[in-house]
Design a protein around this motif. Structure first.
Motif, mmCIF file in Angstrom:
data_model
loop_
_atom_site.group_PDB
_atom_site.id
_atom_site.type_symbol
_atom_site.label_atom_id
_atom_site.label_comp_id
_atom_site.label_asym_id
_atom_site.label_seq_id
_atom_site.Cartn_x
_atom_site.Cartn_y
_atom_site.Cartn_z
ATOM 1 N N THR A 186 1.312 -1.253 -0.292
ATOM 2 C CA THR A 186 -0.222 -0.138 0.614
ATOM 3 C C THR A 186 0.553 1.695 -0.503
ATOM 4 O OG1 THR A 186 -1.547 -1.022 1.178
ATOM 5 C CG2 THR A 186 -1.619 0.650 0.906
ATOM 6 N N ALA A 187 2.046 1.286 1.192
ATOM 7 C CA ALA A 187 3.058 2.877 0.637
ATOM 8 C C ALA A 187 3.056 2.779 -0.123
ATOM 9 C CB ALA A 187 3.339 2.206 1.950
ATOM 10 N N ILE A 188 3.806 1.465 -1.140
ATOM 11 C CA ILE A 188 4.354 2.066 -2.701
ATOM 12 C C ILE A 188 3.409 2.264 -3.355
ATOM 13 C CG2 ILE A 188 5.369 -0.131 -4.296
ATOM 14 C CD1 ILE A 188 7.020 -1.466 -2.503
ATOM 15 N N VAL A 189 2.328 1.997 -3.753
ATOM 16 C CA VAL A 189 1.083 2.311 -4.639
ATOM 17 C C VAL A 189 0.771 3.514 -4.247
ATOM 18 C CG1 VAL A 189 -1.298 2.330 -4.679
ATOM 19 C CG2 VAL A 189 0.315 0.319 -4.461
ATOM 20 N N TYR A 190 0.600 4.052 -2.986
ATOM 21 C CA TYR A 190 0.607 5.491 -2.349
ATOM 22 C C TYR A 190 1.865 6.558 -3.841
ATOM 23 C CZ TYR A 190 -2.812 4.304 0.927
ATOM 24 O OH TYR A 190 -4.335 4.327 1.694
ATOM 25 N N GLY A 191 3.211 6.291 -3.158
ATOM 26 C CA GLY A 191 4.260 6.707 -3.239
ATOM 27 C C GLY A 191 4.458 6.678 -4.326
ATOM 28 N N LEU A 192 3.864 6.011 -5.649
ATOM 29 C CA LEU A 192 4.239 5.498 -6.410
ATOM 30 C C LEU A 192 2.630 6.564 -7.678
ATOM 31 C CD1 LEU A 192 5.744 2.031 -7.697
ATOM 32 C CD2 LEU A 192 6.957 4.524 -7.156
ATOM 33 N N ALA A 193 1.974 7.227 -6.636
ATOM 34 C CA ALA A 193 0.854 7.782 -7.463
ATOM 35 C C ALA A 193 1.187 8.881 -8.016
ATOM 36 C CB ALA A 193 -0.599 7.648 -6.486
ATOM 37 N N PRO A 194 0.660 9.011 -9.881
ATOM 38 C CA PRO A 194 1.072 9.853 -10.172
ATOM 39 C C PRO A 194 0.004 11.298 -8.982
ATOM 40 C CG PRO A 194 -0.092 8.558 -11.581
ATOM 41 C CD PRO A 194 -0.479 8.203 -10.629
ATOM 42 N N GLN A 195 0.551 12.496 -9.592
ATOM 43 C CA GLN A 195 -0.030 13.526 -8.740
ATOM 44 C C GLN A 195 -1.320 14.038 -8.423
ATOM 45 O OE1 GLN A 195 2.914 17.111 -9.101
ATOM 46 N NE2 GLN A 195 1.517 18.447 -7.911
ATOM 47 N N GLU A 196 -1.242 13.561 -10.152
ATOM 48 C CA GLU A 196 -2.899 14.437 -10.459
ATOM 49 C C GLU A 196 -4.007 13.176 -9.923
ATOM 50 O OE1 GLU A 196 -0.961 14.344 -12.934
ATOM 51 O OE2 GLU A 196 0.044 15.765 -12.788
ATOM 52 N N LYS A 197 -3.482 11.847 -9.630
ATOM 53 C CA LYS A 197 -4.776 11.035 -9.753
ATOM 54 C C LYS A 197 -4.558 11.450 -7.880
ATOM 55 C CE LYS A 197 -4.435 7.658 -13.246
ATOM 56 N NZ LYS A 197 -4.313 6.252 -13.728
ATOM 57 N N GLY B 79 0.378 16.297 -3.436
ATOM 58 C CA GLY B 79 0.405 15.098 -4.319
ATOM 59 C C GLY B 79 1.731 14.503 -4.650
ATOM 60 N N ARG B 80 2.328 15.932 -4.773
ATOM 61 C CA ARG B 80 3.662 16.093 -5.260
ATOM 62 C C ARG B 80 4.534 14.840 -4.699
ATOM 63 N NH1 ARG B 80 5.800 21.605 -5.694
ATOM 64 N NH2 ARG B 80 4.201 21.615 -7.247
ATOM 65 N N THR B 81 6.192 14.391 -5.363
ATOM 66 C CA THR B 81 6.170 12.899 -4.934
ATOM 67 C C THR B 81 7.501 13.887 -4.446
ATOM 68 O OG1 THR B 81 5.614 11.458 -6.051
ATOM 69 C CG2 THR B 81 8.267 11.089 -5.875
ATOM 70 N N TYR B 82 8.798 14.241 -3.366
ATOM 71 C CA TYR B 82 9.651 14.443 -2.841
ATOM 72 C C TYR B 82 10.327 12.874 -2.210
ATOM 73 C CZ TYR B 82 6.224 18.179 -2.017
ATOM 74 O OH TYR B 82 5.629 19.424 -1.954
ATOM 75 N N TRP B 83 12.029 13.082 -2.288
ATOM 76 C CA TRP B 83 13.143 12.815 -1.922
ATOM 77 C C TRP B 83 12.027 11.284 -0.825
ATOM 78 C CZ3 TRP B 83 16.327 10.697 -4.519
ATOM 79 C CH2 TRP B 83 16.967 11.145 -6.095
ATOM 80 N N LEU B 84 11.765 11.803 0.072
ATOM 81 C CA LEU B 84 11.362 11.613 1.244
ATOM 82 C C LEU B 84 10.101 10.356 0.445
ATOM 83 C CD1 LEU B 84 11.723 10.572 3.979
ATOM 84 C CD2 LEU B 84 9.913 12.784 4.455
ATOM 85 N N THR B 85 9.788 10.760 -0.062
ATOM 86 C CA THR B 85 8.234 9.912 -0.468
ATOM 87 C C THR B 85 9.279 8.466 -1.566
ATOM 88 O OG1 THR B 85 6.999 11.749 -0.971
ATOM 89 C CG2 THR B 85 6.176 9.539 -1.720
ATOM 90 N N VAL B 86 10.198 9.108 -2.041
ATOM 91 C CA VAL B 86 11.117 7.574 -2.664
ATOM 92 C C VAL B 86 11.764 7.337 -1.953
ATOM 93 C CG1 VAL B 86 12.796 7.256 -4.355
ATOM 94 C CG2 VAL B 86 11.320 9.215 -4.879
ATOM 95 N N PHE B 87 12.063 8.056 -0.919
ATOM 96 C CA PHE B 87 13.093 6.738 0.422
ATOM 97 C C PHE B 87 12.085 5.856 0.908
ATOM 98 C CE2 PHE B 87 16.384 10.526 0.377
ATOM 99 C CZ PHE B 87 17.130 9.848 -0.150
ATOM 100 N N GLY B 88 10.722 6.474 1.245
ATOM 101 C CA GLY B 88 10.033 5.511 1.449
ATOM 102 C C GLY B 88 8.620 4.511 0.701
#
Length: 148
Positions: free
Chosen positions: A76-87, A103-112
């Motif tokens: 679930t965390a992977i799905v959340y983190g990889l979700a496009p900003q618009e969606k 909804g933006r992906t930051y480095w902290l999101t990538v590390f998560g």
């Protein structure tokens, strides 16, 4: 505004307790209230192993519940983190513009996402190995009983 980064980390670290569900859907989310049940049962199985040893058959059933919940929350965390900003913003921040920073992906999101992938895969493989090992041990014991 619901932050994608915070939701990713809540799903990864607090997912077995339903924290990500409460963050995104509020305290009335029934799945958020159900997630601690298999988590608690799995922890009870771990405690049974500590007290009774690995031969306890009830723990063979309960421990994989904990592993599956942790692996599912990591997914679930992977799905959340990889979700496009618009969606993400359309689903969790209705009324906000599609390019809102929540909804933006930051480095902290990538590390998560990376941590969830690493831990989730390890826990899932360990759960599968634990389950199959004890299943085959049970089959061998039953075959011995039949043959004698």
């Amino acid at each position: 505004m619901k932050s994608k980064t915070l939701a990713t980390w809540l799903a990864f670290l607090g997912g077995p307790l339903g924290l990500h569900r409460f963050y995104l859907h509020g305290p009335g989310d029934w799945l958020g209230w159900l997630l601690p049940v298999p988590t608690a049962l799995g922890l009870f199985g771990v405690e049974r192993i500590r007290q009774l040893g690995v031969d306890d058959q009830l723990s063979w059933v309960l421990v994989p519940l904990l592993g599956l919940v942790i692996a599912a929350c990591a997914l679930t965390a992977i799905v959340y983190g990889l979700a496009p900003q618009e969606k993400w913003n359309a689903r969790h921040n209705p009324g906000a513009p599609a390019e809102h920073p929540a909804g933006r992906t930051y480095w902290l999101t990538v590390f998560g996402v990376a941590a969830a992938l690493l831990v989730g895969a390890a826990v899932l493989m360990a759960t599968i190995a634990f389950g199959f090992e004890h299943f085959w041990q049970y089959q061998i014991e039953e075959a011995r009983k039949i043959s004698q």
